[in-house]
Scaffold this motif. Structure first.
Motif, PDB file in Angstrom:
ATOM      1  N   TYR A 158       0.836  -1.213   0.000  1.00  0.00           N
ATOM      2  CA  TYR A 158       0.000   0.000   0.000  1.00  0.00           C
ATOM      3  C   TYR A 158       0.869   1.261   0.000  1.00  0.00           C
ATOM      4  O   TYR A 158       0.465   2.321   0.470  1.00  0.00           O
ATOM      5  N   ASP A 241      -3.212  -2.660  -5.568  1.00  0.00           N
ATOM      6  CA  ASP A 241      -3.495  -1.955  -4.315  1.00  0.00           C
ATOM      7  C   ASP A 241      -3.411  -0.452  -4.520  1.00  0.00           C
ATOM      8  O   ASP A 241      -2.851   0.031  -5.486  1.00  0.00           O
ATOM      9  N   ARG A 288       3.188  -4.493  -5.016  1.00  0.00           N
ATOM     10  CA  ARG A 288       1.733  -4.613  -4.849  1.00  0.00           C
ATOM     11  C   ARG A 288       1.339  -6.082  -4.753  1.00  0.00           C
ATOM     12  O   ARG A 288       2.093  -6.984  -5.055  1.00  0.00           O
ATOM     13  N   ARG A 289       0.120  -6.242  -4.411  1.00  0.00           N
ATOM     14  CA  ARG A 289      -0.585  -7.516  -4.462  1.00  0.00           C
ATOM     15  C   ARG A 289       0.203  -8.629  -3.753  1.00  0.00           C
ATOM     16  O   ARG A 289       0.587  -8.470  -2.612  1.00  0.00           O
TER      17      ARG A 289
END
Ligand code: NAD
Length: 390
Positions: A158, A241, A288-289
């Motif tokens: 994030y 995200d 991310r992710r």
């Protein structure tokens, strides 16, 4: 009823009070607030706290509020000034991290707490999270022998918040060692039961985020929103995200620069502990992710203990016996179960039934290590970490 006075009733402290604090102590009431944004703070107050009185200053609130405890939830640059004042009041204090953002602030804070009877819970949920406590228990019970080495990672999914939200304001955060690694360097010192004494660090700036897009640009006004991977539409489309609301441009010139100060895309620190152990910590903010990872691997001659808060697992390997074990932790609690633990500590401290597991010294030690990492990354050399009491 427990009467709490809050300095800076923002999103983080508001969600802690309404969630974990009230879950542990339903009779907790916010009776006083110091916050220049009375309208915004009032809107965040829970219905049961709507009678809270707003005061002009902390001293005014302490004199007139008949408080049982204080919480400081302002943004980073104001933690130390308010905590220095709070040190004189001896009320149990919940203090957001980082406890300071400069050496001057940190030293003044250390001085203010010398001889103070003000007990503090520093907001370090990771240290007190059940997974970290389990790792510490195993290490203390000789699972690795003498800890010799540690590797710790924080692949943040994030991380765009540090460019699209107020965390982009370098004057307030002073970069992501202080903003983010303060948690990690704290729990590493806890795991190894030893302070960090020397740091060599590197960082990468302006390789991913920041840039020359116009200051003040929002996605809704941007001609490139259709192709930009960070627009709300594309984040939703790609399942990545980050905020799906209209947000400030993460490639904007108002994210700062090396010249004016800006958050780093990623940074790493080589750490030397007083015990003689050493290790490395790395934090990355564009991942991310499924790339999300946060945790540590501690090893010694006898074994290796490693855990990750995202997989919620701890693995213990015996080096000299044919046994390895993986344990799974329960799920669903905020900050990996650390926030509810902080709530138990704080309410217990107010009730006089519990000691803080994150007293002011933990906040200071971490800030001194983070300041050394920041200086090292900026100057390209090893930096000795200031120790409390020197
Ligand atoms: N421990 C954690 O895991 C964790 C998680 C998130 C945020 N945080 C920390 O929480 C802090 C607050 O973050 P946030 O997102 O809640 O910010 P926020 O902006 O929502 O809240 C800050 C509040 O302080 C008030 N304020 C501004 N100037 C003030 C002053 N002079 N005196 C008193 N109040 C003043 C603002 O009006 C606002 O209500 C940050 O320092 C952040 O690092 C910690």
């Amino acid at each position: 009823m427990l009467r709490l006075g809050v300095v800076g009733y923002g999103r983080r402290i508001g969600s802690l009070i309404e969630g974990p604090f009230r879950a542990v102590e339903p009779e907790l009431r916010v009776v006083g607030v110091v916050d220049p944004d009375e309208e915004g703070a009032r809107a965040r107050l829970a219905t049961c706290d709507r009678e809270a009185v707003f005061y002009e200053s902390l001293s005014d609130m302490v004199q007139r509020g008949r408080l049982d405890a204080l919480a400081i939830g302002t943004r980073c640059n104001l933690h130390a000034p308010y905590a220095i004042e709070a040190a004189a009041y001896d009320l149990p204090l919940f203090l957001e991290k980082p406890v300071a953002i400069s050496m001057d602030q940190a030293v003044a804070l250390e001085r203010a707490f010398e001889g103070s009877d003000c007990p503090v819970v520093v907001s370090f949920p990771l240290r007190v999270s059940p997974l970290c406590m389990l790792a510490r228990d195993y290490i203390a019970a000789d699972a690795v022998g003498d800890p010799v080495h540690v590797t710790a990672v924080n692949y943040v999914p994030y991380g765009t918040v540090y460019w699209e939200e107020d965390y982009r304001d370098f004057a307030i955060t002073q970069g992501l060692f202080l903003q983010k690694a303060t948690h990690d360097l704290d729990y590493l010192m806890f795991l190894l039961a030893s302070p960090i004494v020397r740091v060599a660090a590197m960082a990468s700036w302006e390789r991913v985020f920041g840039g020359d897009r116009p200051a003040g640009l929002f996605c809704s006004e941007c001609d490139d929103a259709q192709s930009c991977l960070e627009s709300p539409e594309n984040r939703a489309r790609h399942g990545t995200d980050g905020s799906r609301e209209d947000h400030r441009c993460v490639f904007g010139s108002d994210c700062g620069s090396r010249l004016t100060g800006t958050n780093e895309d990623c940074s790493s620190a080589l750490l030397e502990f007083a015990s003689g152990a050493h290790g490395v910590y790395t934090q990355v903010f564009y991942t991310r992710r499924d790339a999300a990872a946060r945790g540590a691997t501690v090893s010694g001659y006898l074994g290796t203990v490693s855990f990750d808060w995202y997989t919620n697992e701890l693995t213990r390997v015996r080096h000299h016996a044919p046994f390895s074990a993986t344990e799974h932790a329960g799920e669903g609690a905020s900050h990996f179960g650390g926030d509810i633990e902080l709530a138990h500590d704080f309410i217990g401290l107010i009730r006089g039934t519990q000691e803080s597991r994150t007293p002011i010294d933990t906040g200071l030690r971490s800030v001194y290590a983070c300041l050394a990492a920041k200086e090292s990354a900026e100057r390209g050399r090893f930096v000795a970490v200031r120790q409390i009491g020197t």
